[in-house]
Write a protein that holds these residues in place. Structure first.
Motif, short mmCIF file in Angstrom:
data_model
loop_
_atom_site.label_atom_id
_atom_site.label_comp_id
_atom_site.label_asym_id
_atom_site.label_seq_id
_atom_site.Cartn_x
_atom_site.Cartn_y
_atom_site.Cartn_z
N CYS A 1 47.67 95.53 -49.95
CA CYS A 1 48.36 96.79 -49.63
C CYS A 1 49.85 96.63 -49.91
CB CYS A 1 48.13 97.16 -48.17
SG CYS A 1 48.98 98.66 -47.65
N LEU B 1 53.59 98.26 -49.52
CA LEU B 1 54.49 99.25 -48.89
C LEU B 1 55.62 99.49 -49.88
CD1 LEU B 1 54.67 97.80 -45.25
CD2 LEU B 1 53.01 99.42 -46.20
N LYS C 1 60.12 100.21 -44.80
CA LYS C 1 58.99 99.35 -45.17
C LYS C 1 59.13 97.92 -44.64
CE LYS C 1 60.94 98.70 -49.85
NZ LYS C 1 62.21 99.42 -49.55
N VAL D 1 55.77 94.13 -49.51
CA VAL D 1 56.86 95.12 -49.50
C VAL D 1 57.65 95.04 -50.80
CG1 VAL D 1 59.14 95.56 -48.51
CG2 VAL D 1 57.15 95.39 -47.02
N VAL E 1 51.16 102.40 -50.24
CA VAL E 1 51.67 103.28 -49.18
C VAL E 1 53.11 103.61 -49.54
CG1 VAL E 1 52.15 103.51 -46.72
CG2 VAL E 1 50.18 102.16 -47.49
N MET F 1 56.64 105.27 -48.82
CA MET F 1 57.40 105.65 -47.63
C MET F 1 58.75 106.26 -47.99
SD MET F 1 56.63 102.49 -45.01
CE MET F 1 57.40 103.37 -43.63
N ILE G 1 55.38 107.89 -43.82
CA ILE G 1 54.45 107.71 -44.94
C ILE G 1 54.31 109.03 -45.69
CG2 ILE G 1 52.04 107.30 -45.57
CD1 ILE G 1 51.89 105.24 -43.37
#
Length: 364
Positions: A33, A35, A43, A191, A206, A208, A213
Motif C-alpha cells: 500500500c 500513501l 502521509k 510513503v 491511497v 491524500m 484521503i
C-alpha cells in the motif's frame, strides 16, 4: 497474517492543526500500500501513527484484530525504513543490522544466520565490517533495508526511502523493495510524493490531500478513473491538461476549439447542458499523424505551436499553445521538432475526464 485497519483515525496538534483527518482504511495481508500525496498532506504522520511514533488523537488502529492505540512501538512487530537511513554512525554494518535483534534477545547463531542471508540477498557481504561513513548513499539504504528485513516483521513501514538516491539507484532499489515485499510475505506501507514510485510499486494507492484521503484504488483505477480534479492532476507524467468547456448541442466549446462529444459523453453530461465543466486531457491522449491510431480517430483536430520540446528518445513532450491556451502533449518522436513548429494532433475523445466546476468532483 498482517491486516491493518484504521477507523476514523485523526491526529491534531494543540487542538488546532489537523494533520490527519478521519482516515478509514483497510490494508490487507501481503498488500503493498502506497500513501501518496504532496508534502504536508499527512502521509508521514499517518505512517508514524501506525508505527506508534505519533500518538492517536481520535479513532482506532488495529493490527490483526488487536487494538494498537496504546501498544509501544517495540511491541507492534513492525520494521521501519527511514528517508535518512537512520544508521548508527559508530557501528559497523553488521552491528547496525544486529542491534534490534540483540534487544529482542535472539541467539547469536540466529542473528548471524539472518544477517548472512540478508547481506547475501542485498549484496552487502563485503561491507559488513564497514561503518556507514565508508558507504555510498545507495549502500547505506540497502543496510537500512537489511536491518528491517532481519527482524522478519509482519509489517514493513517505509518513509520516502529513495528520495536521497540518484535516478538509476532509485530504479534499482525500487526493484529490490518490491522483491523484499514479495519474498518476506509481509504487508508493506510505503510513503512517497513520487507518483512513479507509487504507480510502479503499489498494489493499492491511497491519495491524500490536507490530511484527508481523496481516493483509494489500484494504480490503474487511480489513473483511469480519478475521483476528482486533484487526483487527476497529481497522477500522470507529464501532468494532465485542464481546460474549461461549455456543454452545448453535443459539443464542448473550449479555448482549444469546438470538441465533438461521443454519444456516451453526451448522456454523461446531460445535466450540464449550457453549463461549464472542467475538461481533463492527458498529454498522451493527444495523438500526432505518426501515431498508428491517428487515422482511426474521429476526435477533434488541433494545431499546437511548439514552444519547448523535451526529447526523451522515442518520445517527446511538447509544451506549446493552441489559440493562446497552454497545452502539453506527449508524442511519439520520429522526426525533429523545433520551437515554433506547428504540430497537428487529434484528441482521443474516449479518454477525456470531466469535473464539476464548483465541487471539482468527477462527473459520471
Amino acid at each position: 497474517m498482517a491486516k491493518i485497519i484504521m477507523k476514523d483515525l485523526s491526529k491534531s496538534y494543540d487542538g488546532e492543526y489537523q494533520a490527519v483527518n478521519n482516515v478509514n482504511l483497510e490494508i490487507n495481508d501481503n498488500e503493498f500500500c502506497v500513501l501518496l500525496g504532496p508534502s504536508g498532506c499527512g502521509k508521514t504522520t499517518l505512517l508514524r501513527m501506525i508505527a506508534g511514533l505519533e500518538s492517536i488523537t481520535d479513532g482506532d488502529l488495529y493490527l490483526d484484530e488487536s487494538h494498537m492505540n496504546d501498544v509501544l512501538p517495540k511491541d507492534r512487530d513492525i520494521a521501519m525504513v527511514f528517508q535518512s537511513y537512520a544508521l548508527y554512525p559508530h557501528m559497523t554494518v553488521y552491528k547496525n543490522m544486529s542491534f534490534g535483534l540483540k534487544m529482542k534477545k535472539i541467539s547469536k547463531e540466529e542473528i548471524h544466520n539472518r544477517i548472512s542471508n540478508a547481506a547475501s540477498y542485498l549484496g552487502l557481504e563485503e561491507y559488513l565490517e564497514r561503518k556507514p561513513r565508508a558507504l555510498s548513499g545507495g549502500q547505506q539504504q540497502r543496510v537500512s533495508l537489511g536491518r528491517a528485513l532481519v527482524k522478519r516483521p509482519k509489517v514493513f513501514l517505509m518513509d520516502e526511502p529513495l528520495s536521497n538516491l540518484d535516478a538509476m539507484l532509485r530504479h534499482q532499489t525500487r526493484e529490490t523493495i518490491v522483491k523484499i515485499h514479495k519474498d518476506a510475505d509481509a504487508t508493506t506501507i510505503y510513503v512517497t510524493h513520487d507518483q512513479v514510485e507509487a504507480m510502479t510499486m503499489g498494489t493499492k494507492i491511497v491519495v491524500m490531500k490536507s490530511g484527508v484521503i481523496q481516493q483509494i484504488g489500484t494504480p490503474e483505477e487511480i489513473y483511469e478513473k480519478p475521483t476528482n480534479k486533484f487526483v487527476a492532476g497529481f497522477i500522470g507524467s507529464p501532468a494532465i491538461n485542464f481546460v474549461d468547456g461549455l456543454v452545448a448541442n453535443g459539443c464542448l466549446d473550449t479555448k482549444l476549439g469546438i470538441l465533438k462529444l461521443t454519444e456516451e459523453q453526451v448522456n454523461k453530461l446531460k445535466e450540464y447542458e449550457n453549463k461549464k465543466v472542467i475538461v481533463g486531457i492527458r498529454p498522451e491522449h493527444l495523438l500526432t499523424e505518426n501515431d498508428p491510431k491517428f487515422e482511426a480517430m474521429y476526435g477533434s483536430s488541433l494545431e499546437i505551436r511548439a514552444d519547448f520540446i523535451e526529447r526523451l528518445g522515442s518520445e517527446a513532450i511538447i509544451n506549446g499553445y493552441v489559440n493562446g491556451e497552454k497545452i502539453v502533449s506527449k508524442i511519439r518522436y520520429t522526426k525533429p521538432i523545433y520551437s515554433d513548429d506547428k504540430i497537428n494532433v487529434r484528441i482521443d475523445m474516449d479518454k477525456l475526464h470531466f469535473f464539476d466546476t464548483e465541487t471539482e468532483q468527477v462527473i459520471g
